[in-house]
Design a protein around this motif. Sequence first.
Motif, PDB file in Angstrom:
ATOM      1  N   THR A  94     -62.025  36.835  -1.927  1.00 52.85           N
ATOM      2  CA  THR A  94     -61.383  36.602  -0.626  1.00 52.85           C
ATOM      3  C   THR A  94     -60.645  35.265  -0.619  1.00 52.85           C
ATOM      4  O   THR A  94     -59.493  35.174  -0.168  1.00 52.85           O
ATOM      5  CB  THR A  94     -62.445  36.622   0.492  1.00 52.85           C
ATOM      6  N   LEU A  95     -61.283  34.242  -1.142  1.00 53.95           N
ATOM      7  CA  LEU A  95     -60.659  32.917  -1.095  1.00 53.95           C
ATOM      8  C   LEU A  95     -59.490  32.805  -2.072  1.00 53.95           C
ATOM      9  O   LEU A  95     -58.533  32.054  -1.817  1.00 53.95           O
ATOM     10  CB  LEU A  95     -61.711  31.830  -1.349  1.00 53.95           C
ATOM     11  N   TYR A 106     -56.671  34.042  -0.208  1.00 57.05           N
ATOM     12  CA  TYR A 106     -56.217  33.019   0.742  1.00 57.05           C
ATOM     13  C   TYR A 106     -55.305  31.987   0.067  1.00 57.05           C
ATOM     14  O   TYR A 106     -54.194  31.730   0.536  1.00 57.05           O
ATOM     15  CB  TYR A 106     -57.434  32.342   1.375  1.00 57.05           C
ATOM     16  N   GLN A 142     -52.155  33.543  -0.819  1.00 59.10           N
ATOM     17  CA  GLN A 142     -51.514  34.247   0.295  1.00 59.10           C
ATOM     18  C   GLN A 142     -51.104  35.666  -0.128  1.00 59.10           C
ATOM     19  O   GLN A 142     -49.929  36.045  -0.103  1.00 59.10           O
ATOM     20  CB  GLN A 142     -50.325  33.435   0.839  1.00 59.10           C
ATOM     21  N   MET A 175     -41.846  21.704   7.168  1.00 55.13           N
ATOM     22  CA  MET A 175     -41.512  21.910   5.763  1.00 55.13           C
ATOM     23  C   MET A 175     -41.665  23.374   5.334  1.00 55.13           C
ATOM     24  O   MET A 175     -40.836  23.924   4.613  1.00 55.13           O
ATOM     25  CB  MET A 175     -42.433  21.009   4.933  1.00 55.13           C
ATOM     26  N   LEU A 176     -42.738  24.043   5.765  1.00 55.78           N
ATOM     27  CA  LEU A 176     -42.949  25.430   5.358  1.00 55.78           C
ATOM     28  C   LEU A 176     -42.123  26.374   6.201  1.00 55.78           C
ATOM     29  O   LEU A 176     -42.058  26.232   7.422  1.00 55.78           O
ATOM     30  CB  LEU A 176     -44.425  25.797   5.504  1.00 55.78           C
ATOM     31  N   SER A 196     -42.633  29.686   6.007  1.00 54.85           N
ATOM     32  CA  SER A 196     -43.448  30.861   6.280  1.00 54.85           C
ATOM     33  C   SER A 196     -44.746  30.427   6.950  1.00 54.85           C
ATOM     34  O   SER A 196     -45.180  29.289   6.792  1.00 54.85           O
ATOM     35  CB  SER A 196     -43.781  31.574   4.980  1.00 54.85           C
ATOM     36  N   SER A 197     -45.366  31.337   7.684  1.00 51.19           N
ATOM     37  CA  SER A 197     -46.628  30.955   8.306  1.00 51.19           C
ATOM     38  C   SER A 197     -47.791  31.471   7.466  1.00 51.19           C
ATOM     39  O   SER A 197     -47.679  32.443   6.720  1.00 51.19           O
ATOM     40  CB  SER A 197     -46.696  31.498   9.730  1.00 51.19           C
ATOM     41  N   ILE A 198     -48.895  30.760   7.586  1.00 51.16           N
ATOM     42  CA  ILE A 198     -50.059  31.020   6.743  1.00 51.16           C
ATOM     43  C   ILE A 198     -50.881  32.182   7.297  1.00 51.16           C
ATOM     44  O   ILE A 198     -51.145  32.237   8.499  1.00 51.16           O
ATOM     45  CB  ILE A 198     -50.945  29.750   6.712  1.00 51.16           C
ATOM     46  N   ASN A 199     -51.296  33.073   6.431  1.00 52.49           N
ATOM     47  CA  ASN A 199     -52.228  34.132   6.792  1.00 52.49           C
ATOM     48  C   ASN A 199     -53.644  33.577   6.617  1.00 52.49           C
ATOM     49  O   ASN A 199     -54.066  33.273   5.504  1.00 52.49           O
ATOM     50  CB  ASN A 199     -51.981  35.334   5.871  1.00 52.49           C
ATOM     51  N   ASN A 200     -54.340  33.444   7.758  1.00 58.71           N
ATOM     52  CA  ASN A 200     -55.666  32.827   7.707  1.00 58.71           C
ATOM     53  C   ASN A 200     -56.816  33.828   7.727  1.00 58.71           C
ATOM     54  O   ASN A 200     -57.982  33.422   7.808  1.00 58.71           O
ATOM     55  CB  ASN A 200     -55.820  31.828   8.861  1.00 58.71           C
ATOM     56  N   THR A 201     -56.489  35.117   7.635  1.00 58.66           N
ATOM     57  CA  THR A 201     -57.574  36.110   7.726  1.00 58.66           C
ATOM     58  C   THR A 201     -58.541  36.004   6.549  1.00 58.66           C
ATOM     59  O   THR A 201     -59.683  36.404   6.646  1.00 58.66           O
ATOM     60  CB  THR A 201     -57.013  37.556   7.745  1.00 58.66           C
ATOM     61  N   THR A 202     -58.072  35.457   5.448  1.00 60.24           N
ATOM     62  CA  THR A 202     -58.930  35.347   4.265  1.00 60.24           C
ATOM     63  C   THR A 202     -59.492  33.933   4.102  1.00 60.24           C
ATOM     64  O   THR A 202     -60.080  33.615   3.072  1.00 60.24           O
ATOM     65  CB  THR A 202     -58.130  35.715   3.001  1.00 60.24           C
ATOM     66  N   ARG A 203     -59.295  33.106   5.146  1.00 57.22           N
ATOM     67  CA  ARG A 203     -59.802  31.728   5.049  1.00 57.22           C
ATOM     68  C   ARG A 203     -61.273  31.688   5.456  1.00 57.22           C
ATOM     69  O   ARG A 203     -61.636  31.294   6.569  1.00 57.22           O
ATOM     70  CB  ARG A 203     -58.962  30.824   5.961  1.00 57.22           C
ATOM     71  N   LEU A 204     -62.129  32.083   4.562  1.00 53.63           N
ATOM     72  CA  LEU A 204     -63.571  32.087   4.832  1.00 53.63           C
ATOM     73  C   LEU A 204     -64.066  30.679   5.116  1.00 53.63           C
ATOM     74  O   LEU A 204     -63.682  29.732   4.426  1.00 53.63           O
ATOM     75  CB  LEU A 204     -64.346  32.604   3.617  1.00 53.63           C
ATOM     76  N   GLN A 205     -64.905  30.543   6.101  1.00 56.85           N
ATOM     77  CA  GLN A 205     -65.562  29.260   6.343  1.00 56.85           C
ATOM     78  C   GLN A 205     -66.983  29.399   5.807  1.00 56.85           C
ATOM     79  O   GLN A 205     -67.809  30.056   6.412  1.00 56.85           O
ATOM     80  CB  GLN A 205     -65.576  28.948   7.846  1.00 56.85           C
ATOM     81  N   LEU A 206     -67.232  28.758   4.695  1.00 54.33           N
ATOM     82  CA  LEU A 206     -68.525  28.951   4.039  1.00 54.33           C
ATOM     83  C   LEU A 206     -69.353  27.678   4.019  1.00 54.33           C
ATOM     84  O   LEU A 206     -68.815  26.570   4.037  1.00 54.33           O
ATOM     85  CB  LEU A 206     -68.314  29.394   2.591  1.00 54.33           C
ATOM     86  N   ALA A 207     -70.647  27.853   3.925  1.00 52.17           N
ATOM     87  CA  ALA A 207     -71.549  26.721   3.689  1.00 52.17           C
ATOM     88  C   ALA A 207     -71.564  26.436   2.188  1.00 52.17           C
ATOM     89  O   ALA A 207     -71.203  27.302   1.389  1.00 52.17           O
ATOM     90  CB  ALA A 207     -72.939  27.069   4.184  1.00 52.17           C
TER      91      ALA A 207
END
Lengths: 381, 381
Positions: free
Chosen positions: A61-62, A65, A68, B1-2, B4-15
């Motif tokens: 998954t990451l 990300y 992209q 600068m960018l 395109s916009s970032i797809n954050n659906t795969t931005r896992l927030q992990l411990a």
Amino acid sequence: MLTSSINNTTRLQLAPLKIPTRLLLGPGPSNAHPAVLQAMNTPPVGHLDPAFLGLMDEIQTLLRYVWQTENPLTIAVSGTGTAAMEATIANVTEPGDVVLVGVNGYFGNRLVDMAGRYGADVRTITKPWGQVFALDELRTALETHRPAILALVNAETSTGARQPLEGVGDLCREFDCLLLVDTVTSLGGVPLFLDEWKVDLAYSCSQKGLGCPPGASPFTMSPRAVEKMQQRRTKVANWYLDMTLLSKYWGQERTYHHTAPINLYYALREALRLIAEEGIENCWMRHQKNVEYLWEGLEDLGLTMHVEREFRLPTLTTVCIPEGLDGKVIARQVLMEHNIEIGGGLGELAGKVWRVGLMGFNSRPESVDRLLEALRQVLAK
Amino acid sequence: MLTSSINNTTRLQLAPLKIPTRLLLGPGPSNAHPAVLQAMNTPPVGHLDPAFLGLMDEIQTLLRYVWQTENPLTIAVSGTGTAAMEATIANVTEPGDVVLVGVNGYFGNRLVDMAGRYGADVRTITKPWGQVFALDELRTALETHRPAILALVNAETSTGARQPLEGVGDLCREFDCLLLVDTVTSLGGVPLFLDEWKVDLAYSCSQKGLGCPPGASPFTMSPRAVEKMQQRRTKVANWYLDMTLLSKYWGQERTYHHTAPINLYYALREALRLIAEEGIENCWMRHQKNVEYLWEGLEDLGLTMHVEREFRLPTLTTVCIPEGLDGKVIARQVLMEHNIEIGGGLGELAGKVWRVGLMGFNSRPESVDRLLEALRQVLAK
């Protein structure tokens, strides 16, 4: 019990490992983030342990990300970047396929060599090392060669040049060919939008923009590329890197393929976690900001860059070695006296440039300051 | 600068990583020695750093020691055992070569698959899983097939059987063929005398008898095998594993080939150092002693072994699953309730055996005691 006697001539008696601590500002590896080394140090579990399988999913998954992309077949290959490179070629190339490679540096040539070994009818377009291909040049080449695959190096580690990819994917669709891209020195440090740019195959490494030790290397393949693979008339000519088998280990089936380098996957997961925490766009901006600070400092020292500013990589800078200086001697002094590694030139640029990397954890103003101070001292001698 | 916009659906927030501590008594990986993990944790240096090049030399010398060979071309491949396996096949096989494989388990079949991908004319001799080939059977097969290469699995990880090698090398010289041997589950744990036994090609892994994490894998090639490689009419059909290139990185030239998995080489060097300290013959004897203690304990529990005692490996034991029991359920309980990994059967032996490894650092009476106690509890339910 033993019928033979032991040859002890090779029984070295060694002290425990003692390695100097270097600041790695060459073309890679770069220093790993301390938290990444810490994660790597976790005792290994089995490669089919439920705890490990969960970690594999997180890595997939990451990786999507940071690249992209939504490609389901996005994994880490159990080898260094070159293995991931070979995986892209091996899985979609069949004997006789026309593979067109853009060669403007060392790694373009490597792709040529590899594709030939898989039986491709390899064609090339070339540019002087440090320059990049324009869209109309690529169109002409596609018209001429009608390849099954167009391979480009997005970040030429040997030259420091960034090949723009906007529009190339559309061209490849028009000519019904796959787009294969080397992102070894761009992933994590240079804006990449694989899906938007319609990239079909990409590979990278762990030890540059991702700030992880080397040995587990990102690989991704679009559904179009998977389709070509599934229509093969022959088996993939490489067992270790065969995605028809590997996708069953990384997918639902979890079919045993090989023993993964467990601890490197721990490290990679931690490196990717840190990037997700920072935000990939922030990570890209950090690389850009720090490299501009480097360029400014190098210019203050009277040094010039090899690549035109517009196409310079934020991760790797080629610095022209001033007339009359022996670049190797300088680099050696920087290493031995200041514990900082910078790289020399490869191929056409051997003896002409130094290669300075600011990648991943090392892309920080402190790295730049340390290097500039070391160069100042060594060049003053 | 960018743009395109970032797809954050795969931005896992992990411990941060949290992995259970397991005692790994399956077919591998086994637990690494704590000093080995410690060495691996050393911050990486560059793959052409003088400090690293010295370490590569030490690894080469110590690999010769544990294998009891003087082969100059003895290195670690930058991948797991399967990559080293593929390296042996890839470098000496040319299209049309007759390769004879002894198949008496899963890994024999893997050799068949691989050799076919490199264009070999593959022939096989077979035995039921768990049995081994006798010298006269091998002679007959060599007479019949006249192969360029005979491939045997010295330690069949899928069956726990040890293929004796005494005399096989002489047979191979008689029939002018190379002897290729899988020592994945034997190196470090089972007596091996490669030179005395006239073995031409061998490979192994780091995570079993050597007590190291997986990812850097021993490979060796005799001068006879090198000669066949040098006479190739075609390039080695695998870039990453091409010994004509790799030998220039590991040899005097130090020509850049790929970025080595630096930290795994740190670990491997430490693992080999510990074996040299212990003495390889002591290491073999320790494995034998502990496995006999295991067999005794398993028999006390009423369990039986799959392989005839004479041919059992000291590193890996296949234990028959008693009639009426679900082996997978038991293994799962041993894992989840006792944090001990044991393996299930592969292929013909799936559902019929458990695979219990006592390898490297794990070959200790304490490992045996913990496993026997766990099995006692789980089987009593």
